[in-house]
Design a protein around this motif. Structure first.
Motif, PDB file in Angstrom:
ATOM      1  N   GLN A 277     -11.050  -1.763   1.476  1.00  0.00           N
ATOM      2  CA  GLN A 277     -10.352  -1.185   0.420  1.00  0.00           C
ATOM      3  C   GLN A 277      -9.035  -1.467   0.139  1.00  0.00           C
ATOM      4  O   GLN A 277      -8.372  -1.662  -1.095  1.00  0.00           O
ATOM      5  N   THR A 278      -8.419  -1.619   1.149  1.00  0.00           N
ATOM      6  CA  THR A 278      -7.097  -2.195   0.889  1.00  0.00           C
ATOM      7  C   THR A 278      -6.730  -3.607   0.211  1.00  0.00           C
ATOM      8  O   THR A 278      -5.817  -3.638  -0.647  1.00  0.00           O
TER       9      THR A 278
ATOM     10  N   ARG B 155     -16.269   1.394   9.655  1.00  0.00           N
ATOM     11  CA  ARG B 155     -15.622   2.438   8.829  1.00  0.00           C
ATOM     12  C   ARG B 155     -14.199   1.790   8.807  1.00  0.00           C
ATOM     13  O   ARG B 155     -13.572   1.857   7.688  1.00  0.00           O
ATOM     14  N   ARG B 156     -13.675   1.364   9.866  1.00  0.00           N
ATOM     15  CA  ARG B 156     -12.234   0.613   9.770  1.00  0.00           C
ATOM     16  C   ARG B 156     -12.348  -0.555   8.967  1.00  0.00           C
ATOM     17  O   ARG B 156     -11.493  -0.791   8.392  1.00  0.00           O
TER      18      ARG B 156
ATOM     19  N   ARG C  75      -7.388  -3.047  -3.398  1.00  0.00           N
ATOM     20  CA  ARG C  75      -6.085  -2.443  -3.860  1.00  0.00           C
ATOM     21  C   ARG C  75      -5.145  -3.649  -4.163  1.00  0.00           C
ATOM     22  O   ARG C  75      -4.468  -3.515  -5.254  1.00  0.00           O
TER      23      ARG C  75
ATOM     24  N   ALA D 234     -12.184   0.407   5.315  1.00  0.00           N
ATOM     25  CA  ALA D 234     -10.675   0.916   5.015  1.00  0.00           C
ATOM     26  C   ALA D 234     -10.078  -0.346   4.681  1.00  0.00           C
ATOM     27  O   ALA D 234      -9.171  -0.255   3.631  1.00  0.00           O
ATOM     28  N   LEU D 235     -10.034  -1.344   5.500  1.00  0.00           N
ATOM     29  CA  LEU D 235      -9.203  -2.759   5.306  1.00  0.00           C
ATOM     30  C   LEU D 235      -9.830  -3.147   3.922  1.00  0.00           C
ATOM     31  O   LEU D 235      -8.863  -3.751   3.295  1.00  0.00           O
TER      32      LEU D 235
ATOM     33  N   GLY E 175      -6.106  12.788  -5.652  1.00  0.00           N
ATOM     34  CA  GLY E 175      -7.284  12.817  -4.766  1.00  0.00           C
ATOM     35  C   GLY E 175      -7.509  11.749  -3.721  1.00  0.00           C
ATOM     36  O   GLY E 175      -8.450  11.986  -2.716  1.00  0.00           O
ATOM     37  N   ALA E 176      -6.819  10.542  -3.754  1.00  0.00           N
ATOM     38  CA  ALA E 176      -7.158   9.683  -2.842  1.00  0.00           C
ATOM     39  C   ALA E 176      -6.420  10.058  -1.502  1.00  0.00           C
ATOM     40  O   ALA E 176      -6.560   9.067  -0.506  1.00  0.00           O
TER      41      ALA E 176
ATOM     42  N   GLN F  94      -8.446   9.197   2.121  1.00  0.00           N
ATOM     43  CA  GLN F  94      -8.948   8.007   2.219  1.00  0.00           C
ATOM     44  C   GLN F  94      -7.694   7.172   2.466  1.00  0.00           C
ATOM     45  O   GLN F  94      -7.808   6.188   3.255  1.00  0.00           O
TER      46      GLN F  94
ATOM     47  N   SER G 280     -13.612   2.345  -4.465  1.00  0.00           N
ATOM     48  CA  SER G 280     -14.820   3.199  -4.013  1.00  0.00           C
ATOM     49  C   SER G 280     -14.321   4.449  -3.299  1.00  0.00           C
ATOM     50  O   SER G 280     -13.228   4.387  -2.825  1.00  0.00           O
ATOM     51  N   GLY G 281     -15.314   5.419  -3.276  1.00  0.00           N
ATOM     52  CA  GLY G 281     -15.072   6.536  -2.329  1.00  0.00           C
ATOM     53  C   GLY G 281     -14.211   7.569  -3.119  1.00  0.00           C
ATOM     54  O   GLY G 281     -14.634   8.127  -3.964  1.00  0.00           O
ATOM     55  N   GLN G 282     -13.018   7.707  -2.765  1.00  0.00           N
ATOM     56  CA  GLN G 282     -12.168   8.668  -3.296  1.00  0.00           C
ATOM     57  C   GLN G 282     -11.147   8.171  -4.452  1.00  0.00           C
ATOM     58  O   GLN G 282     -10.179   8.769  -4.805  1.00  0.00           O
TER      59      GLN G 282
ATOM     60  N   GLU H  43      -6.815   4.200   5.381  1.00  0.00           N
ATOM     61  CA  GLU H  43      -6.431   2.960   5.004  1.00  0.00           C
ATOM     62  C   GLU H  43      -5.350   2.330   5.805  1.00  0.00           C
ATOM     63  O   GLU H  43      -5.381   1.221   6.434  1.00  0.00           O
TER      64      GLU H  43
ATOM     65  N   LEU I 154       0.771  -1.205   0.032  1.00  0.00           N
ATOM     66  CA  LEU I 154      -0.038   0.108   0.055  1.00  0.00           C
ATOM     67  C   LEU I 154       0.758   1.315   0.043  1.00  0.00           C
ATOM     68  O   LEU I 154       0.547   2.140  -0.482  1.00  0.00           O
TER      69      LEU I 154
ATOM     70  N   LEU J 286     -16.789   5.603   2.890  1.00  0.00           N
ATOM     71  CA  LEU J 286     -16.281   4.319   3.869  1.00  0.00           C
ATOM     72  C   LEU J 286     -17.497   3.882   4.799  1.00  0.00           C
ATOM     73  O   LEU J 286     -17.460   3.351   5.543  1.00  0.00           O
TER      74      LEU J 286
ATOM     75  N   ALA K 249      -6.133   2.090   9.632  1.00  0.00           N
ATOM     76  CA  ALA K 249      -6.535   0.683   9.736  1.00  0.00           C
ATOM     77  C   ALA K 249      -5.673  -0.453   9.660  1.00  0.00           C
ATOM     78  O   ALA K 249      -5.806  -1.173  10.578  1.00  0.00           O
ATOM     79  N   MET K 250      -4.695  -0.334   8.891  1.00  0.00           N
ATOM     80  CA  MET K 250      -3.710  -1.227   8.683  1.00  0.00           C
ATOM     81  C   MET K 250      -2.677  -1.383   9.705  1.00  0.00           C
ATOM     82  O   MET K 250      -2.673  -2.397  10.589  1.00  0.00           O
TER      83      MET K 250
END
Lengths: 496, 496
Positions: free
Chosen positions: B19-20, B12-13, B23, B16-17, A35-36, A39, B237-239, A43, A24, B278, A46-47
């Motif tokens: 989304q990770t 929310r957390r 990725r 975020a994970l 722009g990300a 967010q 998603s999101g940003q 992320e 990441l 999120l 959270a990791m």
């Protein structure tokens, strides 16, 4: 199931998550849309929370204690030793301090970058003070106990280089500094000054040549890749170690030697024996040993007369006329000693003077002997004494590096320690491989990279840092081989 | 702190994970070195374990129960509804099954790609069997309980399309199939056949034009990027919502319309109101609704006479002579109905026949009525019956799609459901925007994309799938508007 097996299964998953987190970070520096940013920060946080919870999970303590009583192999014992050390370290840090550090150092980088762009040290100072205060507290907490180091700075150093202390590093650096300063004086006074490059080096062609160089140094693209980033870095372990580099239009050496340097880091990670994949032994043992690999790739191999004689032909073939007439001139140009303020752009000779300066100042910052407000003056005075010319703005001086803004105190000395180690490894390697230059002249680095893999890479974290070097060299490391090498090399090039 | 707030902070957390993790999936498909496959599977598995533990955390159950008694806004209630549904679903899956699925589906993709390149169905079959077995187990587990669907396949469909069932989908598809087959027959028999493209379309130029198209459709590169992948997709998603596309040397429409399609998905995600970032509402509500956005971008807008008249000029400007004489010919060429094996390359008319085939076969694979060993024959028979010519190798047939190798059963029908929805949205949009074609002729899609953002994107997951479409259209969706549109369009182009 033994406690050791439970511990290792838990740890393996933590390491897999750690690799994810690193990917990441790679993504953020190379391909993330701008722009990300907000967010992505969420992320990453959270990791980090997931990783922190696992690293301080109370079950780890139980497993470690029970595993210590089990019958373990050499490799298992080494894994346990590394895990025990980390767990003990992490357990000494109060949660609120850990959170404050995470918060302040994540803000620190942005504040530093912004203030640096305005040459505004005063705007950065309160942040730096906060970070120093927190790291000092952390160091003091870690310094306690049986496995503590007794003082905050030494405790911080352990994060990067187990076993090293300010005293042992200081003794080594004190022996180097007079020889470096004397050599630099002579080099500057020489009537033989190498030519500068003069050619056309498009970013695309530089990147093409970066790939050629990476391949020459045995970087396996089946397990890695090269992208561009503002500050070159290498990330990842096990089956994947990616590197980044950068291109500067009129300075192709910046790209070429950043590439070779990062390839050195990546090849260390990729060269570790497969049996250690995703275990504590499966990563380079310390920052100093890591830096010894990037430095020996970059300098003792990459900037050698033999390798640059091959490189001269390859560079001419891709870039045409570059303003130097032959391989011998090219060798001198590659190793040209320039006046400059910036550590990351420094030549082999001046690089260590940059690091020694930071090492001395950061000890005083952590001990409180040097106030943040007095840092610019202290920096500028020392710089002029060592380099012979004056700093005129903070971005040339104490604000040039990101490190302190993100709390990296105790990290700088590993740069020079790694360089010292590279000198020792080079001495041992040359003794084992008397015909190495004949290969390097053909652009074939495989005897050298093979020697490093055989004698050092494959073991990963099996031995502590200094023992890793001693095992590879067959003798105890000291600053002498590096200094001898530098004096020989620069006396030759500058005809001193 | 209310239970709802605690629930949302925890969620929310988790998001975020998630989304990770997504990725990481993007990384695997675009930039990952091939040698990292095994380690990556372990990393994905570790992420999945963390996510699964959070999604089934017993505290979630407590918070959900208590939050149900709290006084909530419409948005809060919608968030709670989605969380409750997911939590109930996830709590039914044993952790070891979830992990096995993550591992096998991560490996499955590589094995599929490798076997497909060798046209080796036998080499892929054991993997497919394993994945089917695991998904069947998962479906059976989910089908239990008050909110279960009673059978495995319907339970799997809920992952992608809440409220849809094999029965309701089957009824809709049964109403479409005779009209599709009849129209296809007439089109094939027409004496008016559009020209084929004939020009030079380098991969680099195709990618350049893909960027032009993405911008025309309002894709904001500050929050996304385009890369190449074997099978185009959109992720995030999101940003941040990235897309991928591919280039085929003699078929630039493959690249262009894959790009527009994926931009449709990405713009849905990026168009959701910022307040939902999120949160459960911060993502497209279902695959069917998602597909309605990619399809309306691709077909009803991107393949319209009006937009292709602008596109003709732009294509000529970049690629020169392309073998068609004017915008009207180009419109027909864009919409040409070709004999072809590949779903993702199919025209608007045949596309649904491809999907219906998969929908029927995958129900039988999950129920066990069709053995994996018999899949190629079953596929090839049905294909010849629907399309009128024979499959000669697996890569043209049952190995063409990645979906089943990664466990996507119950997903295919949402492609045709989304296409049906796009027909309804197009009818409503055209009624609201009588002058739309005048803008499209200038290459300006903003009235259409603005209408979709205003009436659908912004709400994210506020309403369930079918209600989302009904709310946007002002009427209940059915297959009729799509079928009317297709019959009008192809009767016109083929002069039926």
């Amino acid at each position: 199931m033994s406690s050791f097996s439970e511990l290792m299964a838990f740890q393996r998953r933590t390491e897999a998550l750690n690799q994810t987190s690193q990917r990441l970070a790679w993504d953020q520096e190379t391909v993330m849309p701008r722009g990300a940013t907000a967010q992505r920060a969420e992320e990453m946080e959270a990791m980090e929370a997931v990783l922190h919870a696992r690293r301080t999970d109370p079950r780890m303590g139980d497993w470690i204690e029970k595993a210590s009583l089990e019958n373990l192999t050499e490799v298992e014992s080494a894994n346990l030793r590394l895990l025990k050390r980390k767990f003990s370290r992490n357990s000494k840090i109060p949660a609120d301090l850990a959170e404050a550090l995470a918060r302040e150092t994540s803000l620190g980088q942005g504040i530093w970058a912004e203030a640096r762009s305005r040459e505004d040290f005063a705007g950065f100072a309160p942040t730096l003070e906060k970070v120093i205060q927190l790291r000092r507290e952390e160091g003091e907490a870690m310094a306690q106990g049986e496995d503590g180091m007794g003082n905050a700075y030494d405790a911080l150093v352990q994060d990067y280089e187990t076993g090293a202390t300010a005293e042992s590093l200081g003794a080594m650096f004190d022996a180097m500094r007079p020889r470096l300063v004397a050599l630099l004086d002579k080099v500057k006074g020489s009537s033989h000054q190498p030519k500068k490059l003069n050619g056309t080096f498009t970013p695309d062609d530089q990147m093409k040549f970066a790939h050629v160089l990476a391949e020459r140094f045995g970087y396996d693209f089946n397990y890695g890749r090269i992208d561009k980033a503002v500050h070159p870095f290498s990330l990842g372990s096990g089956q994947e170690a990616r590197i980044t580099t950068r291109t500067v239009e009129n300075d192709p050496f910046n790209c070429f030697y950043s590439t070779i340097h990062e390839v050195g880091h990546a090849c260390y990670e990729l060269g570790i024996d497969d049996q250690h994949l995703l275990t504590p032994l499966g990563r380079g043992i310390s920052m100093g040993v890591h830096e010894s690999q990037s430095r020996i790739y970059e300098n003792q191999i990459g900037r050698s007369r033999a390798f640059t004689s091959w490189m001269y032909g390859a560079v001419r073939e891709m870039f045409g006329d570059i303003g130097v007439e032959n391989a011998e001139e090219f060798y001198a140009t590659v190793n040209r000693v320039n006046d400059g303020y910036i550590r990351t752009e420094a030549d082999e000779l001046q690089y260590n003077l940059h690091v020694l300066l930071r090492f001395d100042l950061e000890q005083k910052l952590i001990s409180g002997e040097l106030a943040v407000a007095d840092l610019p003056d202290a920096w500028n005075e020392r710089f002029e004494a060592d380099f012979g010319f004056a700093v005129t703005k903070p971005s040339q001086g104490c604000m040039q590096d990101v490190h302190w803004s993100v709390g990296l105190f105790g990290y700088f000395p590993t740069y020079s320690l790694g360089t010292v180690y590279s000198g020792n490894l080079n001495k041992a390697m040359r003794a084992d491989l008397p015909d190495l230059d004949a290969s390097l002249e053909k652009g074939d680095t495989s005897p050298a990279t093979g020697w490093l893999r055989e004698n050092l890479h494959q073991y990963g974290g099996l031995r502590d840092p200094r023992e890793t070097i001693t095992h590879a060299c067959g003798f105890e490391p000291s600053e002498a081989p590096l200094m001898d090498y530098l004096e020989d090399k620069f006396s030759d090039i500058y005809k001193l």
